[in-house]
Design a protein around this motif. Structure first.
Motif, PDB file in Angstrom:
ATOM      1  N   THR A 235      -3.180  27.117  41.328  1.00  0.00           N
ATOM      2  CA  THR A 235      -1.889  26.545  41.137  1.00  0.00           C
ATOM      3  C   THR A 235      -1.220  27.936  40.456  1.00  0.00           C
ATOM      4  OG1 THR A 235      -2.452  24.338  40.770  1.00  0.00           O
ATOM      5  CG2 THR A 235      -0.342  25.114  40.099  1.00  0.00           C
ATOM      6  N   PHE A 236      -0.517  28.658  41.225  1.00  0.00           N
ATOM      7  CA  PHE A 236       0.605  29.576  40.561  1.00  0.00           C
ATOM      8  C   PHE A 236       1.651  28.936  39.909  1.00  0.00           C
ATOM      9  CE2 PHE A 236      -1.490  31.499  44.331  1.00  0.00           C
ATOM     10  CZ  PHE A 236      -2.312  32.574  44.097  1.00  0.00           C
ATOM     11  N   ILE A 237       1.797  29.492  38.605  1.00  0.00           N
ATOM     12  CA  ILE A 237       3.090  29.158  37.989  1.00  0.00           C
ATOM     13  C   ILE A 237       3.909  30.223  37.679  1.00  0.00           C
ATOM     14  CG2 ILE A 237       3.780  27.882  35.857  1.00  0.00           C
ATOM     15  CD1 ILE A 237       1.003  26.795  35.773  1.00  0.00           C
ATOM     16  N   SER A 238       5.208  30.277  37.746  1.00  0.00           N
ATOM     17  CA  SER A 238       6.053  31.493  37.568  1.00  0.00           C
ATOM     18  C   SER A 238       7.487  30.799  37.115  1.00  0.00           C
ATOM     19  CB  SER A 238       6.426  32.262  38.753  1.00  0.00           C
ATOM     20  OG  SER A 238       6.689  33.286  38.558  1.00  0.00           O
ATOM     21  N   SER A 239       8.054  31.971  36.539  1.00  0.00           N
ATOM     22  CA  SER A 239       9.653  31.666  36.205  1.00  0.00           C
ATOM     23  C   SER A 239      10.546  32.720  36.507  1.00  0.00           C
ATOM     24  CB  SER A 239       9.592  31.523  34.655  1.00  0.00           C
ATOM     25  OG  SER A 239      10.999  31.353  34.038  1.00  0.00           O
ATOM     26  N   PHE A 240      11.545  32.414  37.191  1.00  0.00           N
ATOM     27  CA  PHE A 240      12.558  33.469  37.718  1.00  0.00           C
ATOM     28  C   PHE A 240      13.907  33.056  36.795  1.00  0.00           C
ATOM     29  CE2 PHE A 240      11.128  32.626  42.289  1.00  0.00           C
ATOM     30  CZ  PHE A 240       9.734  33.000  42.154  1.00  0.00           C
ATOM     31  N   THR A 241      14.000  33.857  36.005  1.00  0.00           N
ATOM     32  CA  THR A 241      15.234  33.985  34.948  1.00  0.00           C
ATOM     33  C   THR A 241      16.296  34.989  35.457  1.00  0.00           C
ATOM     34  OG1 THR A 241      13.944  33.239  33.015  1.00  0.00           O
ATOM     35  CG2 THR A 241      16.044  34.365  32.455  1.00  0.00           C
ATOM     36  N   VAL A 242      15.779  36.282  35.717  1.00  0.00           N
ATOM     37  CA  VAL A 242      16.779  37.229  36.355  1.00  0.00           C
ATOM     38  C   VAL A 242      16.511  37.770  37.697  1.00  0.00           C
ATOM     39  CG1 VAL A 242      17.703  37.673  34.163  1.00  0.00           C
ATOM     40  CG2 VAL A 242      15.683  39.113  35.043  1.00  0.00           C
ATOM     41  N   LYS A 243      15.038  37.542  37.954  1.00  0.00           N
ATOM     42  CA  LYS A 243      14.577  37.995  39.247  1.00  0.00           C
ATOM     43  C   LYS A 243      13.752  37.161  39.792  1.00  0.00           C
ATOM     44  CE  LYS A 243      15.758  42.395  38.861  1.00  0.00           C
ATOM     45  NZ  LYS A 243      16.624  43.065  39.946  1.00  0.00           N
ATOM     46  N   PRO A 244      13.495  36.890  41.409  1.00  0.00           N
ATOM     47  CA  PRO A 244      14.167  38.085  42.189  1.00  0.00           C
ATOM     48  C   PRO A 244      15.705  37.846  42.278  1.00  0.00           C
ATOM     49  CG  PRO A 244      12.417  36.992  43.357  1.00  0.00           C
ATOM     50  CD  PRO A 244      12.941  36.121  41.961  1.00  0.00           C
ATOM     51  N   GLY A 272      12.952  28.214  36.146  1.00  0.00           N
ATOM     52  CA  GLY A 272      13.999  29.304  35.739  1.00  0.00           C
ATOM     53  C   GLY A 272      15.561  29.325  36.277  1.00  0.00           C
ATOM     54  N   ARG A 273      16.243  30.083  35.638  1.00  0.00           N
ATOM     55  CA  ARG A 273      17.732  29.821  36.087  1.00  0.00           C
ATOM     56  C   ARG A 273      17.803  30.445  37.522  1.00  0.00           C
ATOM     57  NH1 ARG A 273      19.873  33.243  32.057  1.00  0.00           N
ATOM     58  NH2 ARG A 273      19.935  34.981  33.636  1.00  0.00           N
ATOM     59  N   MET A 274      17.154  31.300  37.751  1.00  0.00           N
ATOM     60  CA  MET A 274      17.396  31.851  39.489  1.00  0.00           C
ATOM     61  C   MET A 274      17.045  30.506  40.153  1.00  0.00           C
ATOM     62  SD  MET A 274      19.063  34.451  38.717  1.00  0.00           S
ATOM     63  CE  MET A 274      18.983  35.364  40.399  1.00  0.00           C
ATOM     64  N   THR A 275      16.281  29.723  39.978  1.00  0.00           N
ATOM     65  CA  THR A 275      15.693  28.820  40.998  1.00  0.00           C
ATOM     66  C   THR A 275      16.852  27.767  41.497  1.00  0.00           C
ATOM     67  OG1 THR A 275      15.174  27.106  39.212  1.00  0.00           O
ATOM     68  CG2 THR A 275      13.292  28.787  40.168  1.00  0.00           C
ATOM     69  N   CYS A 289      11.130  23.382  39.666  1.00  0.00           N
ATOM     70  CA  CYS A 289      11.220  22.679  38.369  1.00  0.00           C
ATOM     71  C   CYS A 289      12.559  23.231  37.709  1.00  0.00           C
ATOM     72  CB  CYS A 289      10.228  22.545  37.510  1.00  0.00           C
ATOM     73  SG  CYS A 289       8.828  21.711  37.991  1.00  0.00           S
ATOM     74  N   ASN A 290      13.514  22.303  36.995  1.00  0.00           N
ATOM     75  CA  ASN A 290      14.326  22.761  36.065  1.00  0.00           C
ATOM     76  C   ASN A 290      14.083  23.357  34.680  1.00  0.00           C
ATOM     77  OD1 ASN A 290      16.251  21.801  38.100  1.00  0.00           O
ATOM     78  ND2 ASN A 290      16.064  19.773  37.768  1.00  0.00           N
ATOM     79  N   SER A 291      13.139  22.954  34.234  1.00  0.00           N
ATOM     80  CA  SER A 291      12.490  23.288  32.814  1.00  0.00           C
ATOM     81  C   SER A 291      11.301  23.509  32.682  1.00  0.00           C
ATOM     82  CB  SER A 291      13.096  22.337  31.753  1.00  0.00           C
ATOM     83  OG  SER A 291      12.456  21.096  32.139  1.00  0.00           O
ATOM     84  N   THR A 292      10.626  24.304  31.539  1.00  0.00           N
ATOM     85  CA  THR A 292       9.270  24.298  31.270  1.00  0.00           C
ATOM     86  C   THR A 292       8.919  22.751  31.034  1.00  0.00           C
ATOM     87  OG1 THR A 292       9.784  26.423  30.181  1.00  0.00           O
ATOM     88  CG2 THR A 292       7.838  25.124  29.397  1.00  0.00           C
ATOM     89  N   LYS A 293       9.345  21.803  30.286  1.00  0.00           N
ATOM     90  CA  LYS A 293       8.915  20.622  30.148  1.00  0.00           C
ATOM     91  C   LYS A 293       8.710  20.000  31.360  1.00  0.00           C
ATOM     92  CE  LYS A 293       9.846  16.496  27.643  1.00  0.00           C
ATOM     93  NZ  LYS A 293      10.609  15.710  26.665  1.00  0.00           N
TER      94      LYS A 293
END
Length: 302
Positions: A235-244, A272-275, A289-293
């Motif tokens: 299960t890969f987990i990532s966060s897109f805040t400013v990238k890509p 993350g925001r970019m999603t 997902c909309n948030s870390t929670k």
């Protein structure tokens, strides 16, 4: 040279306390709650003590105290009443205000004292959700309105990061491997460095006894491809805040899917925001997902 911010405009007080500038002016004139200073060019400004006072007044007001009653309290009584209410109600708003002051002053001691008071009463997870996240949400707005500088943001974020890492180390010292076979790989895409949410997710996984591999920021897909030859059911987990970048998100997810998810039991959970820019996500192996929670809630179902 002392670079601590010590002069605040009335707009700064509004942004930091949530009380409208117009209301602050009324309270100032009617109740003499503040004594603003003036620059050589006659521009009004407020001191750090005025900021602390407006935060305390805001806290009392939000907890049912009328401004007329607050105005009759002495300068020593106001913080005493705040502490009394905070201790009785276990209210997190006071802690958020204390951390704001710590940030404004670059005051590590106040940060640690506030954190230690919290951790003696509630779990680290509750501190993260109920104190750190509301603080970070406010910091984003304060930065946008030029009330604080990027240096203030970096200061408080790094202190929070230290606490996440410290608690992850504690979790590892008591680590017991779960029967669950999944491997969780946490990473950020290339040129992405906003990792607080990802660090906290790693803490939660470690605390639950799951096998997680934390790779951190700016990880190329080729590095992830190598790991698929070493582990199954990833299960890969990532966060897109400013990238890509906005125009690269769909292409990135398509490449990720074809390279790392196709013909496997692997999945990707991303927040993350970019999603918010992802259109019509239909791949069942990619969970947005909309948030870390929400990420952590999804992990309980994976």
């Amino acid at each position: 040279m002392n670079n601590i911010k010590s002069k605040f405009s009335i707009k700064d007080l509004e942004n930091l306390s949530g009380i409208k500038a117009h209301t602050i002016r009324i309270w100032e004139k009617r109740y003499n709650l503040f004594e603003p200073n003036r620059t050589d060019t006659n521009i009004r400004y407020y001191s750090l003590s005025s900021l602390q006072k407006i935060l305390n007044i805001s806290y009392l007001n939000n907890n049912g105290y009328k401004i007329s009653k607050i105005a009759n309290l002495s300068s020593k009584q106001i913080p005493a009443f705040v502490n009394e209410i905070a201790n009785k109600n276990n209210n997190n708003n006071h802690s958020v205000n204390q951390l704001k002051i710590a940030m404004i002053n670059f005051d590590q001691s106040l940060f640690y004292k506030t954190y230690n008071d919290l951790i003696s009463e509630i779990s680290f997870s509750k501190i993260f959700y109920n104190v750190f996240i509301p603080l970070l949400d406010e910091i984003g707005l304060l930065w946008q309105t030029n009330t604080i500088t990027p240096a203030h943001e970096h200061f408080i974020v790094e202190l929070i990061k230290q606490k996440i890492i410290l608690n992850t180390e504690k979790a590892l010292s008591n680590f017991k491997v779960s029967k669950k076979a999944n491997t969780y790989i946490l990473f950020l895409p290339e040129n992405e460095v906003h990792e607080l949410g990802l660090l906290f997710t790693n803490y939660q996984l470690t605390n639950s006894g799951f096998h997680s591999i934390y790779l951190g920021g700016s990880v190329p897909l080729e590095s992830l491809d190598f790991l698929t030859s070493q582990y199954n059911d990833i299960t890969f987990i990532s966060s897109f805040t400013v990238k890509p970048d906005k125009d690269q998100i769909e292409k990135y997810l398509s490449k990720f899917s074809n390279t790392l998810l196709k013909d496997s039991n692997n999945k990707l959970i991303v927040s993350g925001r970019m999603t918010s820019l992802i259109d019509n996500q239909t791949n069942p192996k990619i969970i947005v997902c909309n948030s870390t929670k929400e990420v952590i809630e999804n992990l309980q179902q994976v």
